[in-house]
Design a protein around this motif. Structure first.
Motif, short mmCIF file in Angstrom:
data_model
loop_
_atom_site.label_atom_id
_atom_site.label_comp_id
_atom_site.label_asym_id
_atom_site.label_seq_id
_atom_site.Cartn_x
_atom_site.Cartn_y
_atom_site.Cartn_z
N ARG A 1 0.83 -1.21 0.00
CA ARG A 1 0.00 0.00 0.00
C ARG A 1 0.86 1.25 0.00
O ARG A 1 0.62 2.18 -0.75
CB ARG A 1 -0.87 0.02 1.25
N SER B 1 3.77 1.59 -1.04
CA SER B 1 4.65 1.76 -2.20
C SER B 1 3.88 2.06 -3.47
O SER B 1 4.47 2.21 -4.53
CB SER B 1 5.53 0.52 -2.38
N THR B 2 2.57 2.14 -3.40
CA THR B 2 1.79 2.54 -4.56
C THR B 2 0.98 3.78 -4.16
O THR B 2 -0.23 3.71 -4.03
CB THR B 2 0.85 1.41 -5.00
N PRO B 3 1.68 4.89 -3.96
CA PRO B 3 1.00 6.08 -3.46
C PRO B 3 0.11 6.73 -4.51
O PRO B 3 0.34 6.58 -5.72
CB PRO B 3 2.15 7.01 -3.10
N HIS B 4 -0.90 7.44 -4.04
CA HIS B 4 -1.72 8.25 -4.94
C HIS B 4 -0.96 9.55 -5.21
O HIS B 4 -0.55 10.23 -4.28
CB HIS B 4 -3.07 8.54 -4.28
N ALA C 1 8.37 5.12 -7.39
CA ALA C 1 7.08 5.41 -7.99
C ALA C 1 6.91 6.92 -8.17
O ALA C 1 6.46 7.39 -9.22
CB ALA C 1 5.96 4.85 -7.13
N ARG D 1 12.68 -3.15 -3.65
CA ARG D 1 12.34 -2.13 -2.65
C ARG D 1 12.32 -2.67 -1.24
O ARG D 1 12.12 -1.91 -0.29
CB ARG D 1 10.94 -1.60 -2.92
N ARG E 1 -5.12 6.31 3.91
CA ARG E 1 -5.75 5.00 3.81
C ARG E 1 -6.27 4.57 5.17
O ARG E 1 -5.70 4.93 6.19
CB ARG E 1 -4.76 3.94 3.32
#
Lengths: 562, 562
Positions: free
Chosen positions: A425, A427-430, A473, B123, B500
């Motif tokens: 979660r 590592s996949t930021p918005h 990312a 990562r 989140r």
């Protein structure tokens, strides 16, 4: 350390009567499950009674929960069984010694964690993962008990071997009939009896008490049936068998180094699971009673209980869901109820233990199966799946891992999946490119709103703290945006949602600044939070920054517009 | 798949001359380190030359970096050595076969990760942890080479055994003299030669080239000395010894299942380290050249190179820091330089290999020691320590773990420490009670600003996403604030920094709402972000919420004031 526990100094006199009554009731009601969980753990049934004495007193003195009841529980029992069956034959002297070692060592680990204030370790597992673990274990528990109902003798404890043995050997006889009858009665009592009693006008409190009484009645009736019709001698119904009369003396021992090494992983996992279960149970109970618990005191209490259990009874104990529920329902107010229950159990062991020699094992197996089925948390799994796919996968993975790979690998998988969801979660930021809403100071996502942008400046907001796992990312998105927008002279990173910047992220941003500098683009920041700015101020990143640090996005917009 | 790699379709003609020249230069310059790293890996020195041929071609065809050079590298070599020495004697046929298996299996793992697009696994390690790992490994490397300088014969590869052997057996002789001289010359060349050449008016480019030439000169001079004065035969100086003339045929084999099982963990760790090193090197190089790399193509390239290395040369390879630096300095523009270098190395192996038979091992050891010392990243460790204590501890823990426990346990510890810092940070969120700055719509921390508050409402902001690891910290703070502020009727959780809310947090908040409800306190939310609100909308938490969801904190303040 205080001489008396907090709840006893001073002891609230008005609770004395309810604690006394609750203690006695609990003891009577938990007899069947104490015997059953000892059986589940592969130990002589009376071990379950023994560890309901002194360990309970130890927990009462050191724990922090007012109403949690400690004793033999399903999860610790199945863990004991699945850890030890590959090493020794259940019920053998070696097996019994190993079970005591397991209790002692996991107790010491819990004590140590409590004293070192490591209660936060219980957070290593998310709720969906715990739900998956408990559900998977429950299925394993059901499998482990089927042999008592169908007279099979599997050579190992894993699901496949048990299934194969059942297919090859299953024989239906009087034990099957007794066991299935008990399952039907117990399942009915659990699911519908309270409602039915309510309809005929019985008060909810009294109805709950009757429901709790059913397992004991089933045990007594089944024993009576065996005795009356000589089912054990004439029809070969397996029974508990000889129970040592009176109270055995404690057995003090030091574990062998070799055994400890061999059991190191199970000991650690058992301590972790005990920790999670005990703390979460205690928290649920405390919230209902508007009390607070101390996670580290809980660990010390549970650890002390297990150390004591190792020397008397020789079986790991834990904080039990149904045991605690009985305690609360019976009106317990303080841990005094536990101490009373311990003495009541002492009386049962000394006076009434021989009553259980002719109790059929199939009835104990039935009560375990019914309890285990209620532990399968399909609702929790479904809910996690719908709410968040990553949580759902972690829960299902853990459950399937427990069932297919066994308890140890399953819980290891659960920890990994908990951490993997966290890492995934984060590592996949918005990430959003922002523009200004005309004639305002508000900035919004250019993809969702009609906003104005500057041709020479890019405004990028990352909705996540920056750390080693997500910097590439951010970098990839930034470079892609630069490719797309020819002629950029400034990039503004909006840090309003960034609560932390770790060392890796700080270095990567520094590299990025130099790289952008080589292309003639300045890196700027806006809305860096106070604590983040405090830390970044003295680093090469801010000191050598090609651009500026703006207080607000609007400041940056105004400055770069000119 | 394309028939030709991207860089060759079409090949930019203007780069042909520089690629051809760079390829030849690189080959000549990396001969000493190729021999040295094979020695470090416990393999015959010529293995280092062989794996600089076909694996390099494989990487050129499949990798994505324009200038990264693949070949024998320090980290993979020391890993090979430390993994295999407990199993087989360095240089023995069994050892050589195991090294080839290691290359094949880690190559297949890398290939698989590339094809499954698992490049993000790199990562798992933060930069401080990588710095700690590399530094710890460098110290181990230095230790492993001291035996060639001091004529000791340690029985195992761990630091303690080596130290003990050195104390017991160390003997100073001609090898020591040659080795120490080489260390002094090489260290001087690395640290001061370029500066000195600059002062006498030599261009930086030419100076860099001279510096890179020093190791080869040292090797040639040392060999010349051995040949001239018969140092190997008369003074017992250990030399490389017989080198098979000509190019050996490739050896195709299938690894045995038993070996794979025994080497499973080292194979996985070697793939992980190879992955991290290759991707981070390629990224650094690409950023300098304003290019982009594809992490998954890098894995496929590195995997293919290792599979090919397994069959010809039998030694794991990686992306080399100094090898790539030489390549860039020599003017390489595309992977064609790598292919040219491979053919040049082929010529060296066929024509010039016998030249190295009388090269003293002490010189190779000296070049390894000098390279290893430069890998010890004290600056990076110090920087991480000052910037963020958790990162510093993770780095030092990994470094010490590598040195004390060995490479495998060290890297495992590094992964755990990376994840632990992540979990620790996220589980200790910054939580602030907010009040309103008079006559404004701005809300600030009550502890830092003069603000007005409502007696019946508590405004709490959590600066972290809510997840299984930090909910109890939030809950504890909330309950403590409620204790402190008697007479509360509303709690407002400000969600502006919450990116989140995972399933555990959602459930705990739901429990908390019910619990507060029992005390007559409503739970409200303000400033929930769009994506978070989308997900929470259909849950029991929001549907059964006792309070309201406000768009802004000020809306909440105005509403609860009335």
């Amino acid at each position: 350390m205080r001489l008396l526990p907090r709840w006893a100094s001073p002891y609230p006199r008005q609770h004395l009567a309810s604690d006394l009554l609750a203690g006695v009731i609990v003891t009577i009601l938990v007899i069947p499950q104490s015997l059953a969980y000892a059986l589940l753990a592969g130990l002589p049934p009376q071990a379950g009674l023994y560890v309901a004495i002194f360990p309970v007193i130890a927990y009462s003195l050191f724990g922090s929960s007012m109403v949690q009841a400690v004793g033999p529980v399903a999860i610790t029992s199945i863990m004991t069984y699945s850890v030890l069956t590959p090493i020794a034959a259940p019920g053998s002297p070696e097996y019994i010694a190993l079970a005591a070692t397991l209790a002692l060592a996991s107790g010491l680990v819990l004590l140590g964690c409590g004293l070192l204030r490591l209660g936060f370790l219980a957070r290593l597992l998310s709720r969906p993962v715990i739900a998956g673990f408990v559900s998977g274990s429950a299925v394993l528990i059901v499998f482990s008990q089927l042999k008592y109902l169908f007279n099979a003798h599997p050579a190992a404890s894993d699901a496949l071997t048990v299934l194969a043995a059942l297919f090859a050997e299953a024989r239906i006889d009087a034990s099957t009939a007794i066991g299935l009858t008990a399952i039907v009665v117990l399942a009915f009592a659990r699911s519908s009896l309270a409602g039915l009693l309510g309809k005929v006008g019985i008060q909810p409190g009294a109805a709950a008490f009757v429901v709790r009484l059913v397992p004991l009645l089933v045990v007594l009736l089944a024993t009576l049936a065996v005795v009356s019709w000589n089912l054990d001698r004439q029809y070969g119904v397996a029974v508990v068998g000889s129970i040592v009369e009176g109270l055995p003396a404690p057995v003090f021992f030091l574990p062998e180094a070799g055994e400890l090494k061999r059991l190191a992983v199970p000991i650690a996992l058992m301590a972790l699971i005990g920790m999670v279960q005990n703390i979460s149970m205690a928290q649920v109970l405390a919230i209902r009673r508007r009390e607070r618990i101390d996670a580290n005191a809980e660990l010390i209490g549970l650890g002390a209980a297990n150390v004591v259990a190792a020397f008397h009874g020789g079986m790991p104990v834990g904080g039990g869901v149904s045991r605690s529920a009985v305690n609360v329902a019976a009106g317990a107010q303080t841990p005094l109820a536990g101490i009373v229950a311990a003495f009541a159990m002492l009386a049962v062991v000394i006076g009434a233990a021989p009553l259980f020699t002719r109790l059929p094992l199939a009835v104990l197996a039935a009560s375990i199966i019914v309890a285990a089925v209620s532990m399968i948390d399909l609702r929790g799994l479904r809910q996690a799946w719908h709410y968040d796919r990553a949580d759902g996968i972690a829960a299902l993975g853990t459950g399937a891992g427990v069932f297919v790979l066994g308890l140890e690998a399953g819980i290891g998988l659960g920890i990994l999946l908990s951490l993997a969801t966290l890492l995934y979660r984060a590592s996949t930021p918005h990430i959003a490119v922002l523009g200004r809403i005309p004639d305002s100071e508000h900035f919004r996502n250019v993809e969702r709103h009609a906003v104005e942008t500057l041709p020479s400046a890019l405004f990028l907001r990352t909705d996540e703290s920056l750390f080693f796992g997500n910097l590439d990312a951010v970098e990839a998105r930034l470079l892609a945006e630069i490719e797309r927008n020819g002629g950029l002279r400034d990039v503004v990173l909006i840090m309003s949602a960034v609560n932390r910047v770790d060392a890796t992220a700080m270095e990567v941003l520094h590299d990025l600044d130099r790289e952008l500098g080589a292309r003639g683009i300045r890196l700027n920041f806006a809305e860096i939070k106070g604590p983040v700015h405090d830390r970044l101020r003295d680093t090469a990143l801010l000191q050598e920054l090609s651009g500026r640090v703006f207080l607000s996005v609007n400041d940056a917009y105004e400055a770069l517009q000119g």
